[in-house]
Motif scaffolding. Structure first.
Motif, PDB file in Angstrom:
ATOM      1  N   ILE A 144      85.330 -16.737  23.755  1.00 22.01           N
ATOM      2  CA  ILE A 144      85.694 -18.142  23.970  1.00 22.01           C
ATOM      3  C   ILE A 144      86.217 -18.701  22.649  1.00 22.01           C
ATOM      4  N   VAL A 145      87.383 -19.306  22.703  1.00 25.62           N
ATOM      5  CA  VAL A 145      87.939 -19.949  21.499  1.00 25.62           C
ATOM      6  C   VAL A 145      87.888 -21.454  21.756  1.00 25.62           C
TER       7      VAL A 145
ATOM      8  N   ASP B 224      88.118 -21.761  14.075  1.00 22.12           N
ATOM      9  CA  ASP B 224      89.035 -21.309  13.031  1.00 22.12           C
ATOM     10  C   ASP B 224      89.972 -20.304  13.719  1.00 22.12           C
ATOM     11  N   LEU B 225      91.185 -20.744  14.009  1.00 19.75           N
ATOM     12  CA  LEU B 225      92.063 -19.934  14.869  1.00 19.75           C
ATOM     13  C   LEU B 225      92.463 -18.610  14.222  1.00 19.75           C
ATOM     14  N   ASN B 226      92.663 -18.623  12.909  1.00 15.66           N
ATOM     15  CA  ASN B 226      93.047 -17.360  12.255  1.00 15.66           C
ATOM     16  C   ASN B 226      91.925 -16.331  12.362  1.00 15.66           C
ATOM     17  N   LEU B 227      90.711 -16.818  12.157  1.00 14.20           N
ATOM     18  CA  LEU B 227      89.545 -15.932  12.276  1.00 14.20           C
ATOM     19  C   LEU B 227      89.435 -15.406  13.717  1.00 14.20           C
ATOM     20  N   ALA B 228      89.638 -16.303  14.677  1.00 15.33           N
ATOM     21  CA  ALA B 228      89.519 -15.916  16.087  1.00 15.33           C
ATOM     22  C   ALA B 228      90.600 -14.891  16.459  1.00 15.33           C
ATOM     23  N   VAL B 229      91.811 -15.097  15.978  1.00 15.68           N
ATOM     24  CA  VAL B 229      92.907 -14.168  16.297  1.00 15.68           C
ATOM     25  C   VAL B 229      92.582 -12.779  15.742  1.00 15.68           C
TER      26      VAL B 229
ATOM     27  N   VAL C 246      89.906 -11.159  17.810  1.00 18.18           N
ATOM     28  CA  VAL C 246      90.367 -10.755  19.139  1.00 18.18           C
ATOM     29  C   VAL C 246      91.225  -9.487  19.027  1.00 18.18           C
ATOM     30  N   ILE C 247      92.063  -9.438  18.001  1.00 17.57           N
ATOM     31  CA  ILE C 247      92.908  -8.247  17.819  1.00 17.57           C
ATOM     32  C   ILE C 247      92.026  -7.007  17.605  1.00 17.57           C
ATOM     33  N   THR C 248      91.069  -7.089  16.723  1.00 13.86           N
ATOM     34  CA  THR C 248      90.247  -5.892  16.476  1.00 13.86           C
ATOM     35  C   THR C 248      89.335  -5.613  17.680  1.00 13.86           C
ATOM     36  N   GLY C 249      88.777  -6.660  18.245  1.00 14.16           N
ATOM     37  CA  GLY C 249      87.883  -6.460  19.396  1.00 14.16           C
ATOM     38  C   GLY C 249      88.594  -5.865  20.596  1.00 14.16           C
ATOM     39  N   ALA C 250      89.839  -6.258  20.797  1.00 16.35           N
ATOM     40  CA  ALA C 250      90.553  -5.808  22.000  1.00 16.35           C
ATOM     41  C   ALA C 250      91.305  -4.500  21.791  1.00 16.35           C
TER      42      ALA C 250
ATOM     43  N   GLN D  45     100.517 -18.190  20.293  1.00 17.04           N
ATOM     44  CA  GLN D  45     101.619 -17.812  19.377  1.00 17.04           C
ATOM     45  C   GLN D  45     101.096 -16.918  18.258  1.00 17.04           C
ATOM     46  N   LEU D  46      99.960 -17.329  17.672  1.00 19.47           N
ATOM     47  CA  LEU D  46      99.386 -16.556  16.565  1.00 19.47           C
ATOM     48  C   LEU D  46      98.989 -15.148  17.021  1.00 19.47           C
ATOM     49  N   LEU D  47      98.412 -15.082  18.211  1.00 18.54           N
ATOM     50  CA  LEU D  47      97.939 -13.790  18.731  1.00 18.54           C
ATOM     51  C   LEU D  47      99.105 -12.830  18.973  1.00 18.54           C
ATOM     52  N   VAL D  48     100.164 -13.357  19.573  1.00 18.91           N
ATOM     53  CA  VAL D  48     101.332 -12.514  19.862  1.00 18.91           C
ATOM     54  C   VAL D  48     101.971 -12.046  18.553  1.00 18.91           C
ATOM     55  N   LYS D  49     102.055 -12.966  17.585  1.00 18.74           N
ATOM     56  CA  LYS D  49     102.672 -12.620  16.301  1.00 18.74           C
ATOM     57  C   LYS D  49     101.892 -11.459  15.644  1.00 18.74           C
TER      58      LYS D  49
END
Ligand SMILES: NC(=O)C1=CN([C@@H]2O[C@H](COP(=O)(O)OP(=O)(O)OC[C@H]3O[C@@H](n4cnc5c(N)ncnc54)[C@H](O)[C@@H]3O)[C@@H](O)[C@H]2O)C=CC1
Ligand SMILES: O=C(O)CCC(=O)C(=O)O
Length: 487
Positions: free
Chosen positions: A263-264, A269-274, A277-281, A307-311
């Motif tokens: 859950i975000v 902190d969006l950078n931390l969350a991104v 999520v990248i490493t977790g997924a 946007q941040l996640l896709v980038k």
């Protein structure tokens, strides 16, 4: 350091000896990064091979359980030291067999070493309590005894850590074992057995039989001389093992799937969350039962997070796990790749919007392996198959929520309950998440994967048989309590 793994035939380990299967048949272990590359051959064993292993384990059990816990621990400690010396070779073998990067398999081997050391120490810790009796002249206390022979059935996704986190506690608490690894990673398990052999475990205490799950795995579930079964793998197989064990009164422990949410919250902190999520997924190509597969984002920050996640996802390099520039390796097998691709197809059919990825990765040498692009779906709803079922691949479903309450309700709307995380700085939100999230592993401002060997691990709902593995919790499964009254 990358060494060369010989292509050879690996044998079963029964009663302290390396032996071929009675079937005279072997199975290939393929490298998913290059399907032409055969890592080696393992025995395609039969029920007769299994019977020999169980017989050996049964014969060895009384002497083994009568050793002091510290003596049993000493064998584990020696195995840890030997594994430490072979860390690069064994990690490389695991990468060749199942595809994840060398950095990941090396980290996993280091974890295996730490698990062995942890349980070596368990041999010295207390096994019971003194409980005051209502009779003032009596002494009442509890002690623990091993189950006897334990069957260990393991998957391919953590080919070092999972067998070790099951075998080490089983052994230190006084059980003898028969392990059946997934065929995809059976050579890695054979190498762990070599470490156990060199550590000098008495004949019959540790046995390995490789072969089809439907024969050797099912054979373990049904075998009347196996007193406990510990399993990690798919839900379907786990349930079948549980039923077979229950029918004959054996103890069982099942660790199965997950559909783990992150859950975000709007204040995250969006950078931390991104990053999490990248490493977790995508680490391990999404093939972890604790992998992030659903990301539920507050409406206020949904577009920015997306946007941040896709980038960040665009920057992921796919390739052979042995190349140092690779961030994400292939799927572990062709059938796993096909499963992932069919879920992606289903996602599109059911109306989710592909933001990135979605295809088999086939550029250059990738054409020889089982690669898939990291994939993110937008516009997902809770009823979609990709939001409900475990995919076990690098696929994220994004969902939008108008409040943390709604996010929590979405997070709980699946049959699984293994791990879950939230990104927020709001104490009220994090406390309601800790209290109301139906999952065995709760993470706050951290990725959904991340199991620590000294803490209990297991899930709620359909993720497990409600027992816990690892840490001290392992004692609950691998022993029986005796209550003793002395007067
Ligand atoms: N929870 C987890 O960590 C894991 C989950 N999975 C899930 O399972 C899916 C399929 O992967 P598989 O490798 O096919 O998992 P699986 O459940 O078939 O295999 C796990 C282990 O069980 C054995 N096995 C298979 N059939 C058996 C039977 N009838 N009786 C006893 N043992 C049996 C296998 O040989 C292997 O050692 C994945 O896509 C993923 O969703 C797979 C591996 C690990
Ligand atoms: O995340 C981890 O370290 C363990 C995950 C696990 O048990 C699994 O994927 O089977």
């Amino acid at each position: 350091m990358i060494t060369t793994v010989q292509t050879k035939t690996y044998l079963n380990y029964i009663n302290g000896e390396w032996v071929a299967s009675i079937s005279n048949e072997v199975e290939k272990s393929l490298n998913p990064a290059d399907k032409q590359a055969i890592v080696g051959y393992v025995q395609k064993s039969t029920k007769d091979d299994l019977n020999l292993a169980v017989e050996a384990a049964k014969k060895a059990k009384d002497k083994w359980r009568k050793l002091a816990g510290s003596e049993r621990g000493e064998y584990l400690y020696k195995a840890a030291q030997i594994l430490e010396k072979r860390i690069d070779e064994i990690a490389e073998c695991a990468t060749r067999e199942m595809g994840k990067t060398f950095a990941e398999t090396k980290g996993e081997t280091a974890r295996g070493i730490a698990i062995l050391k942890y349980y070596a120490g368990e041999g010295m810790r207390k096994v019971g309590d003194v409980i005051p009796s209502t009779d003032s002249s009596a002494l009442m206390f509890t002690t623990r005894v091993p189950l006897g022979v334990v069957g260990v059935i393991t998957p391919w996704n953590f080919p070092i850590a999972i067998p070790i986190w099951k075998m080490a506690p089983a052994l230190v608490y006084g059980n003898t074992i028969v392990v059946k690894p997934a065929t995809e990673t059976a050579i890695t398990c054979a190498k762990i057995m070599e470490c156990f052999e060199e550590a000098g475990f008495p004949a019959g205490v540790v046995n390995m039989v490789t072969g089809p799950g439907s024969v050797i795995g099912q054979g373990i579930a049904d075998h009347e001389d196996i007193n406990g079964i510990t399993f990690t793998g798919s839900n379907g197989v786990g349930k079948r093992i549980g039923q077979a064990a229950l029918a004959r009164g054996a103890k069982y422990q099942l660790e199965m799937g997950g559909k783990n949410p992150v859950i975000v919250a709007a204040d995250a902190d969006l950078n931390l969350a991104v990053e999490a999520v990248i490493t977790g997924a995508f680490r391990s190509t999404g093939q972890k039962c604790t992998a992030t597969s659903r990301v539920i984002v507050a409406a206020e920050v949904y577009e920015e997070f997306k946007q941040l996640l896709v980038k960040e996802t665009k920057g992921i390099s796919i390739g052979d796990g042995l190349d140092s520039g690779t961030w994400m390796g292939p799927c572990a097998s062709e059938s796993q790749l096909n499963t992932v691709l069919s879920y992606i197809e289903k996602g599109v059919e059911e109306g989710a919007a592909l933001l990135i990825g979605g295809k088999r990765a086939e550029e250059g040498p990738q054409a020889n392996g089982f690669y898939v692009e990291p994939t993110i779906f937008d516009n997902c709803t809770s009823d979609m198959t990709i939001v409900q079922e475990e995919i076990f691949g690098p696929v994220i479903a994004l969902l939008k929520a108008d409040s943390v309450e709604e996010a929590l309700q979405l997070a709980n709307s699946v049959e699984y309950g293994l791990s879950a995380s939230i990104f927020t700085a709001n104490i009220k939100h994090l406390l309601s998440f800790v209290n109301d999230m139906e999952a065995g592993l709760i993470r706050v401002n951290a990725e959904s994967a991340g199991v620590e060997l000294q803490a209990p691990f297991g899930g709620m709902k359909n993720s497990s048989s409600h027992s816990r593995e690892q840490g001290e919790a392992a004692k609950e499964f691998f022993t029986s309590i005796k209550t003793v009254f002395v007067k």
